[in-house]
Design a protein around this motif. Structure first.
Motif, PDB file in Angstrom:
ATOM      1  N   CYS A  26     -35.600  34.306  68.908  1.00 15.19           N
ATOM      2  CA  CYS A  26     -36.595  34.994  69.738  1.00 15.19           C
ATOM      3  C   CYS A  26     -37.558  35.794  68.862  1.00 15.19           C
ATOM      4  N   GLU A  27     -37.033  36.459  67.849  1.00 12.96           N
ATOM      5  CA  GLU A  27     -37.892  37.174  66.900  1.00 12.96           C
ATOM      6  C   GLU A  27     -38.836  36.199  66.196  1.00 12.96           C
ATOM      7  N   TYR A  28     -38.296  35.060  65.793  1.00 12.63           N
ATOM      8  CA  TYR A  28     -39.122  34.053  65.112  1.00 12.63           C
ATOM      9  C   TYR A  28     -40.284  33.624  65.991  1.00 12.63           C
ATOM     10  N   TRP A  29     -39.998  33.304  67.242  1.00  9.56           N
ATOM     11  CA  TRP A  29     -41.070  32.822  68.126  1.00  9.56           C
ATOM     12  C   TRP A  29     -42.088  33.913  68.428  1.00  9.56           C
ATOM     13  N   ILE A  30     -41.670  35.145  68.505  1.00  9.79           N
ATOM     14  CA  ILE A  30     -42.617  36.255  68.706  1.00  9.79           C
ATOM     15  C   ILE A  30     -43.564  36.343  67.513  1.00  9.79           C
ATOM     16  N   ILE A  31     -43.021  36.292  66.322  1.00  9.03           N
ATOM     17  CA  ILE A  31     -43.842  36.353  65.115  1.00  9.03           C
ATOM     18  C   ILE A  31     -44.769  35.142  65.037  1.00  9.03           C
ATOM     19  N   LEU A  32     -44.250  33.979  65.364  1.00  9.31           N
ATOM     20  CA  LEU A  32     -45.058  32.760  65.311  1.00  9.31           C
ATOM     21  C   LEU A  32     -46.228  32.824  66.295  1.00  9.31           C
ATOM     22  N   VAL A  33     -45.989  33.303  67.492  1.00 11.46           N
ATOM     23  CA  VAL A  33     -47.073  33.432  68.474  1.00 11.46           C
ATOM     24  C   VAL A  33     -48.145  34.389  67.958  1.00 11.46           C
ATOM     25  N   GLU A  64     -38.289  43.679  61.832  1.00  7.33           N
ATOM     26  CA  GLU A  64     -37.793  45.060  61.781  1.00  7.33           C
ATOM     27  C   GLU A  64     -38.688  45.981  60.962  1.00  7.33           C
ATOM     28  N   THR A  65     -39.379  45.435  59.965  1.00 10.46           N
ATOM     29  CA  THR A  65     -40.206  46.264  59.101  1.00 10.46           C
ATOM     30  C   THR A  65     -41.604  46.503  59.677  1.00 10.46           C
ATOM     31  N   PHE A  66     -42.211  45.444  60.234  1.00  7.89           N
ATOM     32  CA  PHE A  66     -43.594  45.561  60.659  1.00  7.89           C
ATOM     33  C   PHE A  66     -43.785  45.524  62.174  1.00  7.89           C
ATOM     34  N   LEU A  67     -43.244  44.526  62.797  1.00  8.67           N
ATOM     35  CA  LEU A  67     -43.562  44.273  64.202  1.00  8.67           C
ATOM     36  C   LEU A  67     -42.907  45.269  65.150  1.00  8.67           C
ATOM     37  N   GLN A  68     -41.632  45.515  64.990  1.00  5.60           N
ATOM     38  CA  GLN A  68     -40.928  46.413  65.905  1.00  5.60           C
ATOM     39  C   GLN A  68     -41.526  47.824  65.917  1.00  5.60           C
ATOM     40  N   PRO A  69     -41.770  48.458  64.762  1.00  5.44           N
ATOM     41  CA  PRO A  69     -42.373  49.802  64.805  1.00  5.44           C
ATOM     42  C   PRO A  69     -43.773  49.801  65.433  1.00  5.44           C
ATOM     43  N   LEU A  70     -44.546  48.769  65.171  1.00  5.58           N
ATOM     44  CA  LEU A  70     -45.900  48.697  65.715  1.00  5.58           C
ATOM     45  C   LEU A  70     -45.883  48.554  67.237  1.00  5.58           C
TER      46      LEU A  70
END
Length: 174
Positions: free
Chosen positions: A24-31, A74-80
């Protein structure tokens, strides 16, 4: 590969929550990457080896030994996303509440502009047709044969195009 792994993680429900979270994390980043690529693609696609770097990054994301998805998420997307989540949800709630009005507005705007564009195109076509250009008589089925441009293969072998007596080859096979 990522789609198959995601499918397997969903189908193997018991005890595979970590795999499901990973994909799920992968697909979020890919989108997000696809959206960014669509928006800024013209500018960044001129970077040398852009597509090779993009492919390497995608492999880094899904390759099991690197677990790049976990690091990027965890480093970039989640905090943003956590920082802007209330604002994002408020805007989505506004869009859900006003979706009908927004849709009607855009459809009305589209039809009015489309109608104006259609009228301008028809006016342009009419003005071009009324000019009586040479191309009009060439493409016209009602035009005089003498106005039609001639081509060398229209004439009989040995005939001189410059003389007054033009002898046409008989057309067969029509």
């Amino acid at each position: 590969m990522p789609a198959l792994e995601c499918f397997k993680a969903i189908e193997q429900r018991p005890g595979r929550a970590d795999q499901l979270r990973f994909w799920c994390e992968y697909w979020i980043i890919l989108v997000l990457l696809v959206m960014f690529d669509d928006i800024a693609g013209v500018l960044i696609s001129n970077i040398p080896m852009y597509y090779e770097l993009k492919l390497a990054f995608l492999v880094y994301l899904w390759y099991p030994k690197t677990r790049g998805t976990d690091i990027v998420y965890e480093t970039f997307l989640q905090p943003l996303v956590m920082q802007y989540q209330p604002n994002i949800e408020a805007r989505l709630q506004y869009l859900r509440a006003n979706a009908g009005d927004i849709l009607v507005f855009y459809l009305k705007n589209f039809t009015e502009r489309g109608y104006d564009l259609f009228l301008r195109a028809m006016e342009y076509i009419r003005s071009q047709a009324s000019r009586g250009s040479r191309s009009r008589s060439f493409f016209s089925f009602r035009g005089d044969r003498n106005e039609r441009p001639s081509f060398p293969d229209d004439y009989a072998v040995g005939g001189d195009r410059r003389d007054g007596g033009r002898h046409r080859r008989p057309r067969s096979g029509y």
